[in-house]
Motif scaffolding. Structure first.
Motif, PDB file in Angstrom:
ATOM      1  N   PRO C  10      -3.132  14.992   0.881  1.00 19.04           N
ATOM      2  CA  PRO C  10      -3.808  14.194  -0.309  1.00 19.04           C
ATOM      3  C   PRO C  10      -3.929  12.764   0.180  1.00 19.04           C
ATOM      4  CG  PRO C  10      -1.732  14.650  -0.962  1.00 19.04           C
ATOM      5  CD  PRO C  10      -1.774  15.157   0.358  1.00 19.04           C
ATOM      6  N   SER C  11      -3.216  12.347   1.413  1.00 16.62           N
ATOM      7  CA  SER C  11      -3.054  10.890   1.530  1.00 16.62           C
ATOM      8  C   SER C  11      -4.390  10.442   2.221  1.00 16.62           C
ATOM      9  CB  SER C  11      -1.972  10.694   2.455  1.00 16.62           C
ATOM     10  OG  SER C  11      -2.316  11.083   3.601  1.00 16.62           O
ATOM     11  N   GLN C  12      -5.586  11.282   2.192  1.00 16.12           N
ATOM     12  CA  GLN C  12      -6.902  10.708   2.671  1.00 16.12           C
ATOM     13  C   GLN C  12      -7.744   9.864   1.657  1.00 16.12           C
ATOM     14  OE1 GLN C  12      -7.135  12.125   5.764  1.00 16.12           O
ATOM     15  NE2 GLN C  12      -5.403  13.332   5.378  1.00 16.12           N
ATOM     16  N   HIS C  14      -8.078   7.026   0.749  1.00 18.77           N
ATOM     17  CA  HIS C  14      -7.720   5.800  -0.255  1.00 18.77           C
ATOM     18  C   HIS C  14      -8.136   4.779   0.068  1.00 18.77           C
ATOM     19  CE1 HIS C  14      -4.905   8.313  -2.940  1.00 18.77           C
ATOM     20  NE2 HIS C  14      -5.357   9.189  -1.940  1.00 18.77           N
ATOM     21  N   GLN C  15      -7.974   4.416   1.263  1.00 21.80           N
ATOM     22  CA  GLN C  15      -8.126   3.028   1.943  1.00 21.80           C
ATOM     23  C   GLN C  15      -9.237   2.362   1.874  1.00 21.80           C
ATOM     24  OE1 GLN C  15      -5.716   3.144   5.292  1.00 21.80           O
ATOM     25  NE2 GLN C  15      -4.107   4.292   4.387  1.00 21.80           N
ATOM     26  N   HIS C  16     -10.440   3.068   2.290  1.00 22.64           N
ATOM     27  CA  HIS C  16     -11.731   2.632   2.622  1.00 22.64           C
ATOM     28  C   HIS C  16     -12.872   3.077   1.742  1.00 22.64           C
ATOM     29  CE1 HIS C  16      -9.000   2.090   5.755  1.00 22.64           C
ATOM     30  NE2 HIS C  16      -8.970   3.282   6.033  1.00 22.64           N
ATOM     31  N   ARG C  22     -12.385  10.605  -4.107  1.00 23.38           N
ATOM     32  CA  ARG C  22     -13.391  11.393  -3.567  1.00 23.38           C
ATOM     33  C   ARG C  22     -12.715  12.829  -3.372  1.00 23.38           C
ATOM     34  NH1 ARG C  22     -16.296   7.825  -0.265  1.00 23.38           N
ATOM     35  NH2 ARG C  22     -14.446   8.255   1.229  1.00 23.38           N
ATOM     36  N   PHE C  32      -9.243  12.925   9.578  1.00 27.81           N
ATOM     37  CA  PHE C  32     -10.381  11.945   9.186  1.00 27.81           C
ATOM     38  C   PHE C  32     -10.288  11.531   7.857  1.00 27.81           C
ATOM     39  CE2 PHE C  32     -12.232  14.764  12.679  1.00 27.81           C
ATOM     40  CZ  PHE C  32     -12.616  13.467  13.660  1.00 27.81           C
ATOM     41  N   GLU C  33     -10.602  10.341   7.699  1.00 27.97           N
ATOM     42  CA  GLU C  33     -10.404   9.707   6.396  1.00 27.97           C
ATOM     43  C   GLU C  33     -11.927   9.989   5.410  1.00 27.97           C
ATOM     44  OE1 GLU C  33      -8.224   7.219   5.426  1.00 27.97           O
ATOM     45  OE2 GLU C  33      -7.181   7.110   7.195  1.00 27.97           O
ATOM     46  N   THR C  34     -12.927  10.182   6.128  1.00 28.23           N
ATOM     47  CA  THR C  34     -14.203  10.356   5.616  1.00 28.23           C
ATOM     48  C   THR C  34     -15.106  11.332   6.300  1.00 28.23           C
ATOM     49  OG1 THR C  34     -15.398   8.633   6.362  1.00 28.23           O
ATOM     50  CG2 THR C  34     -14.359   8.209   4.592  1.00 28.23           C
ATOM     51  N   GLN C  37     -16.867   9.525   8.934  1.00 24.90           N
ATOM     52  CA  GLN C  37     -16.042   9.240  10.086  1.00 24.90           C
ATOM     53  C   GLN C  37     -16.239  10.260  10.931  1.00 24.90           C
ATOM     54  OE1 GLN C  37     -12.010   8.661   9.471  1.00 24.90           O
ATOM     55  NE2 GLN C  37     -11.676   7.507  11.304  1.00 24.90           N
TER      56      GLN C  37
END
Lengths: 575, 145, 325
Positions: C10-12, C14-16, C22, C32-34, C37
């Motif tokens: 679940p640590s995806q 968040h940052q950007h 989401r 991948f973050e998004t 990406q």
């Protein structure tokens, strides 16, 4: 952040905390390895496979050297057997060992961690390229069972299309497949570096090893397809007799050489450029001094990658290539000396007034500087048209490319393996044994190959089974050197394997490195970082401090205002 | 640059499942126009084939093929709207092929029938005396070169 | 190990993502973050792959250029054996299938499953159409011995020729035999029906070649036809005589090289079309399961790029082989 509670934060200020769960023990069983998508495990599998191939290729090298102890038959009566041996030695060492050794083996392990990513961009493709490597290796073995091949690793036509050796087609198909393994690794690295850099990791924050891997990947992607089509045409030529490379049918054998070297010259740089990247890391970290001329080293890697595509003709000065081309290629080949020398001078400047830790990785780095300089400068002799007429296809060439491909690329690989060994395995090897082995390898190497410069300049042709008696002294010296080297390598294998079971547990940062891989536990947790650490200047060693309790270094993050600021912001968002 | 998502998401509608939309949506009219242009250019190349322009023909044909390739790349392959680096990759590899072709053609244009012009007279004399059967002894000096 | 476990990390995101939470897309990989990406990475990867394809074909284009530069007369002459009509139709088929592929991407992007599938089916039909036309071209040529290498000169219905042809295949060196041996194996020249054929070779075809023009074929293998003036109208090669091409006195030496490179390039292209058939079928299968929508259509897009490059290669192959004056 549920994972944080599970595993210790790898970015703990003292960095020495060994997390109880890491990539090695997170899952068990044979299947958990062969089906893994974890770049670290794939890197380890590559390392093991490459080292096994290195052993096999090395045994063939020893056979070749032993055969050359006396003129005429020594251990085999058949010159053809000898041809098979040196061909196998060359093909295994080039395609199975050196080309994948640094990018696919070490690079796979280190690249995502250094970058601060969780994995490479395409983990499944990564595993697939490993199995392509295995398939290529299996085909090479198959070719042995089908009668071997005696074409030399270059597969020149028309010999390769007419020789009766039965194993030519399987090995050519094998190399074709290995080429795709290399292409996919390169693609993966390019995309990873482009798209998976975490915030803060700008292009000029990347450790130089990553720049080198980037340049290498560029060459892998752009050169290897040409090898693939060349080999495909070779197979079609041999099976269907299409005549494109056959002069009897109006074809053009020189064109084959153009094609082959269009790939294989960049391939030489695919071997050496990542080695240079490793050396940049080793020298900076083990002399605890900021790398000198960061941008120059970074761009010289790219420059070498670009030059690599316009010098292939210097392998063909005596092939019937036209005079105009000879002059052009000779001239451009000289200019490769510029970016190479830029690197050498920058490394020397880094060492100057550094706090040098004279340990095994540093010894390998210093060996590299010495051997690469010799290898590079003798390349100038060979790029000179007139001297090349004399030296072409002699032992001088053999010595030259061994200084570059083995004395530089493989030595850097072994140095890098020692450097990242604590990170990969979580264990420290025996430092004293490491240094002794390195000295043995260095001495053995020079005894073996420096002698061959003399042999070659006196006219001993390469690839010959028999030779004139006056060359025997040199051959004996060279063979003895190869035995010394073999002792050094077996010793290395011995203490490294021993350390796996009995080595001291490695701290997170045993050498005092600053790049991100030293900021996660040894061995790293499954996804490398629970939170990506803030990126600073990865060559600023002023904030790296020694922790006597852990017997390792830690990074005093509060001492770097930039990092402190980034972490404060991050903490605000996250926790 | 890796986290500059403004490009990909700007003005794009949300997907049906609430996720962000990725990539650029091309108006179908542009696609149809491209296909029409490609077919028309195929007709043109056939037309130019029927008139004999001597050596010019291949350049006309290649020029038309180049235009067609650019149309496919620009519109069908979305390069007009894509990240510039993808275009760089594509153009770069094409240039590399051109480079290889240029060097190989330059070389092939200058092939000589043989590089080895035969043994010099002194060497030939030695060979005839000491090794009359050797293959190299049969390579008599080629005169006139 | 882990992608299944990993994809629940679940640590995806968040940052950007501007700080808002989401939902995790079903096809988003853990590293991948998004989705954006992931899409960009996949696309860059595909473009790099296409670069390798360009270089792969590029090698053959270089062979083509070198051969054509050395034997321009061969290319002018042998090109006449190719069927421009079939080549032209195939060009149009590929262009139209490229259009339907691009439309499939459009419909995937706009969440229109039905039209997307229809476009993919049409693309698949185009691919099959291309291969069928190619099949007719190939079989016709192979029947007429318009092939690469020694097969070009050996009529296989002749028993002696068959033996020789097998012999040549096994021992490429065999064609080093003196020409009279080969000629004897093939048969007396007079036994070949002399039906000289009209080939519109403009001017002295061999002027640019380094090799002197020969009245007979390469290595004197062909049958010295003495009456090119007795040219017959109609089909270039009479169906009843698959070796008639050898009877043409104007055939320049090394004509087989044209067919070597022709089969190499169109063959490699054909292999790519076949691969295209498989991946498009895979897309249809996934499309029917409803995997694609506006936020995840990466496979459609990537296969689309692949299919366009196949089209692009053909755009060059067509004039280079079929349209030589």
């Amino acid at each position: 952040m549920s994972t944080i509670s599970k595993a210790a934060p790898a970015t703990a200020p003292h960095g020495g905390h060994v997390a109880d769960e890491n990539y090695l023990n997170c899952s068990r069983g044979f299947l958990s390895w062969i089906l893994t998508l974890d770049h670290k495990r794939i890197g380890v599998m590559y390392t093991v496979s490459v080292m096994v191939s290195f052993l096999v290729g090395g045994i063939f090298a020893l056979l070749v050297r032993t055969e050359l102890l006396t003129p005429g038959p020594t251990i085999t009566e058949s010159a053809e057997t000898y041809n098979h041996w040196f061909t196998l030695h060359g093909a295994i060492m080039v395609f199975l060992v050196i080309i994948p050794s640094i990018p696919a083996a070490l690079g796979n392990f280190v690249l995502p961690i250094m970058l601060g990513a969780k994995d490479v961009a395409f983990p499944r493709l990564n595993l697939f390229s490993y199995y392509l490597w295995i398939a290529g290796a299996v085909l090479a073995v198959t070719s042995l069972l089908m009668g071997g091949f005696d074409t030399g690793w270059t597969f020149y036509t028309p010999y390769s299309t007419t020789t009766t050796a039965g194993g030519v087609i399987p090995v050519v198909v094998g190399v074709f497949i290995l080429g795709f393994s290399s292409i996919f690794t390169g693609m993966n690295f390019l995309v990873t570096i482009h798209k998976l850099r975490p915030p803060g990791m700008t292009w000029f924050r990347m450790p130089l090893f990553l720049w080198a891997l980037y340049a290498t990947a560029l060459m892998q992607v752009l050169a290897t397809p040409v090898l693939a089509i060349t080999l495909a045409l070779l197979v079609v030529e041999r099976t269907l007799n299409i005549g494109i490379f056959n002069p009897d049918m109006g074809g053009d054998p020189v064109l084959f050489q153009h094609f082959f070297w269009f790939y294989s010259h960049p391939a030489v740089y695919i071997m050496i450029v990542p080695a240079m990247g490793i050396i940049s890391e080793l020298i900076a970290v083990h002399s605890h001094r900021h790398i000198f001329g960061y941008k120059f080293i970074a761009f010289s890697s790219i420059a070498i990658a670009i030059f690599s595509f316009v010098v292939w003709g210097h392998h063909m000065f005596l092939s019937g290539q036209s005079g105009l081309m000879n002059v052009m290629f000779s001239f451009i080949s000289f200019s490769v000396g510029i970016p190479s020398a830029v690197k050498i001078f920058n490394w020397l400047s880094t060492l100057y007034k550094g706090t040098i830790s004279l340990n095994t990785p540093m010894l390998y780095a210093l060996s590299f500087l010495f051997l690469f300089t010799i290898g590079g400068l003798t390349g100038m002799h060979l790029a000179t048209l007139s001297t090349d007429v004399h030296l072409h296809d002699t032992y001088f060439v053999v010595a030259h490319f061994h200084y570059v491909m083995m004395g530089s690329a493989l030595i850097a690989m072994i140095g890098g393996l020692h450097h990242w060994w604590p990170k990969i395995t979580g264990r420290m090897y025996e430092e004293k044994l490491g240094m002794i082995a390195c000295v043995l390898v260095f001495i053995g190497f020079n005894v073996t190959f420096f002698t061959q410069f003399m042999l070659g300049s006196q006219g001993m042709p390469r690839r010959y089974y028999d030779y004139a008696p006056e060359f025997q002294t040199y051959h004996i010296v060279s063979t003895i050197g190869s035995y010394i080297m073999a002792v050094g390598f077996f010793m290395t294998a011995g203490y490294l394997l021993h350390s796996l079971f009995h080595g001291r547990k490695a701290p997170a940062n045993p050498w005092g490195g600053r790049s991100l891989e030293w900021q996660c536990a040894s061995p790293p947790p499954i996804f490398n970082f629970d939170t990506t650490p803030a990126v600073g200047d990865c060559y600023d060693f002023s904030i790296v401090k020694w922790d006597p309790k852990e017997q390792g270094y830690y990074i005093d993050r509060s001492a770097d205002p930039e990092i402190a600021k980034a972490e404060a912001e991050r903490g605000h968002t996250h926790l | 640059m890796s986290h500059d998502q403004a490009h990909a998401t700007a003005g794009a509608p949300q997907g049906d499942d609430g996720h962000e939309h990725v990539g650029h949506v091309v108006n179908p009219k542009i696609l149809f126009a491209t296909a029409f242009a490609l077919l028309a250019l195929t007709g043109a190349t056939l037309f130019f084939h029927s008139i004999d322009a001597e050596d010019l023909n291949i350049w006309i044909a290649l020029g038309i093929a180049f235009v067609k390739a650019s149309l496919v790349g620009a519109f069908f392959m979305h390069l007009v709207w894509d990240r510039p680096f993808n275009l760089l990759v594509f153009v770069g590899c094409t240039l590399l092929v051109a480079l290889m072709m240029a060097f190989c053609l330059m070389d092939a244009a200058q092939y000589r029938p043989t590089q080895f012009l035969g043994n010099p007279p002194a060497a030939q004399a030695v060979l005839d005396k000491d090794a009359p059967g050797a293959p190299i002894a049969a390579q008599k000096q080629i005169t006139g070169e | 190990m882990g992608t299944t476990a990993a994809s629940h990390d679940p640590s995806q995101g968040h940052q950007h993502g501007g700080g808002h939470e989401r939902a995790h897309h079903r096809f988003q990989a853990h590293h991948f973050e998004t989705m954006s990406q992931q899409f960009d990475s996949a696309k860059l990867g595909m473009w790099l792959f296409l670069a390798t394809e360009v270089l792969f074909f590029g090698g053959l284009f270089v062979v083509y250029a070198v051969l054509r530069a050395r034997f321009p007369e061969v290319f002018k002459y042998a090109s006449l054996y190719l069927d421009t009509q079939m080549g032209g139709i195939n060009t149009c088929v590929l262009i139209l299938s490229s259009l339907t592929m691009a439309m499939a991407v459009y419909f995937a992007q706009t969440n229109k499953k039905g039209p997307m599938l229809a476009c993919l089916w049409l693309t698949l039909a185009g691919a099959f159409g291309f291969m069928i036309i190619k099949y007719f071209e190939y079989t016709h040529k192979i029947h007429e011995h318009l092939v690469w290498g020694p097969g070009f000169y050996v009529p296989s219905h002749d028993r002696a020729g068959e033996a020789l042809s097998a012999d040549l295949a096994l021992h490429p060196d065999a064609e080093h035999q003196p020409a009279d041996v080969v000629a004897a194996a093939v048969g007396e020249p007079t036994q070949v029906p002399v039906k000289a054929i009209q080939l519109a070779v403009a001017g002295p075809a061999t002027e640019a070649s380094a090799i002197a023009p020969a009245a007979t074929g390469p290595r004197n293998l062909s049958f010295a036809v003495t009456e090119p003036s007795a040219a017959a109208e109609g089909d270039v090669i009479p169906a009843e005589d698959p070796t008639a091409h050898l009877a043409d006195a104007q055939m320049p030496p090394n004509t087989h090289l044209f067919f070597a490179i022709y089969y190499a390039m169109t063959g490699l292209h054909g292999v790519h079309v076949v691969v295209g058939i498989f991946v498009i079928s895979w897309l249809i299968w996934r499309g029917m399961k409803g995997h694609f929508n506006a936020s995840y259509y990466t496979p459609v897009d990537l296969v689309g790029l692949y299919w366009h490059i196949v089209d692009l290669v053909w755009i060059f192959l067509f004039p280079l082989f079929y349209l030589i004056d």
